[in-house]
Design an enzyme around this catalytic site. Structure first.
Site, short mmCIF file in Angstrom:
data_model
loop_
_atom_site.label_atom_id
_atom_site.label_comp_id
_atom_site.label_asym_id
_atom_site.label_seq_id
_atom_site.Cartn_x
_atom_site.Cartn_y
_atom_site.Cartn_z
N CYS A 1 -5.58 -12.87 20.16
CA CYS A 1 -5.67 -13.99 21.10
C CYS A 1 -6.35 -13.55 22.39
CB CYS A 1 -4.28 -14.54 21.43
SG CYS A 1 -3.38 -15.22 20.02
N CYS B 1 -0.08 -11.60 21.52
CA CYS B 1 -1.06 -11.60 20.43
C CYS B 1 -2.36 -10.91 20.85
CB CYS B 1 -1.32 -13.05 20.00
SG CYS B 1 -2.70 -13.25 18.86
#
Length: 315
Positions: free
Chosen positions: A57, A54
């Protein structure tokens, strides 16, 4: 009202991923109760749901770690890799990552989705610090005291008294989610599911997605599902005659749930998971997750059952 009493995990409980002095730590589904729910009894705990693939993230991670460390112990950060540990994220209905939840005194109190600039993350953490500092003052809040009394009345079967208390709270604070959900629970206890559904559908926009209303929505869904389960004595007889008749035991669990016999309902589903987790495409475990949604994440039965379920799944 929302929290669970602090408890010492049994020796078989999962150990936390880091020491008690760490303000940033990695955790897992198994250690969630220790690292988040129990730890948040004394200090706000931020949970960052992320995954290695991600991109956002990777942007948020260093920022939130920096801000948490700057708070010098006023808050803690727990990071959970959803690829390795998807269960808690699923129970919290995380739709995308990064997803950040803040817990205090055993319950979720705030959160956000997606990467945020450092200024917004800092404001988020400062809000949690202020919440923790003012927690003592909340004990004297008349509305909080009224909510406690109303809940006690509801649990004691005094539906009219509970309904009156919840109604008075809503007069003072029309978007008080616990009170609104409390009235719906009164209708559920009175077995007036139609009125409960109607009130749920009319919830003010500001609280329509609140966790309290999500819990009663899950409970209503389960009760409607249980309508066709059958009478408890007949189902119990079928289970006694054929202990591996998992469908009969599943139906018994739903009938017990509808009758308010929650612990017995949970035990019936745990029995199925223990004997044959793959039955009906993991149906018993998935139904337990729905029970958790109805009970709420900090309900003592949810906490206890999650531990038992973890023991079964990871033993």
């Amino acid at each position: 009202m929302f929290s669970i009493p602090p408890s010492t995990p049994p020796s078989s409980a999962p150990k936390s991923a880091a020491g008690a002095g760490d303000v940033v730590m990695d955790s897992s589904d198994r250690a969630f109760m220790v690292d988040v729910i129990e730890a948040s009894q004394s200090v706000p705990v931020i949970v960052d749901f992320w995954a290695p693939w991600c991109g956002p993230c990777k942007q948020l991670g260093p920022v939130i770690e920096k801000v948490v460390r700057a708070a010098k112990g006023a808050v803690r950060l727990v990071k959970i890799d959803t690829d390795k540990d998807p269960m808690i994220a699923s129970q919290l209905r995380v739709q995308s990552i990064p997803a950040v939840y803040a817990f205090f005194q055993g319950r979720p109190v705030d959160g956000f989705m997606g990467a945020k600039p450092e200024s917004e993350v800092k404001a988020f953490v400062e809000k949690l610090v202020k919440l923790a500092k003012s927690a003592g003052a909340g004990a004297d809040d008349p509305l909080e005291e009224a909510l406690v009394q109303a809940k006690e009345m509801l649990e004691a079967g005094d539906l009219q008294g509970a309904l009156e208390f919840y109604s008075q709270i809503l007069q003072a604070e029309p978007e008080n989610a616990p009170a609104y959900a409390g009235i719906i629970r009164c209708f559920i206890a009175a077995q007036d599911l139609e009125k409960a559904r109607t009130m749920l559908a009319r919830a003010p926009e500001g609280i329509a997605k609140d966790k309290e209303l999500a819990n009663v929505r899950a409970e209503l869904d389960l009760l409607e599902q249980a309508a066709d389960a059958g009478p408890i004595p007949e189902l119990q007889e079928a289970v006694d005659a054929a202990p591996d008749d998992h469908q009969a035991r599943f139906d018994l669990a739903m009938a017990l749930f509808a009758a308010g016999r929650r612990e017995e309902a949970v035990d019936a589903l745990l029995h199925i998971v223990r004997r044959d987790r793959a039955w009906n495409e993991d149906g018993a475990r998935k139904q337990l997750v729905k029970f958790f949604e109805a009970f709420g994440p900090t309900d003592p039965l949810t906490v206890q059952t999650r531990r038992k379920l973890s023991t079964i799944l990871f033993s």
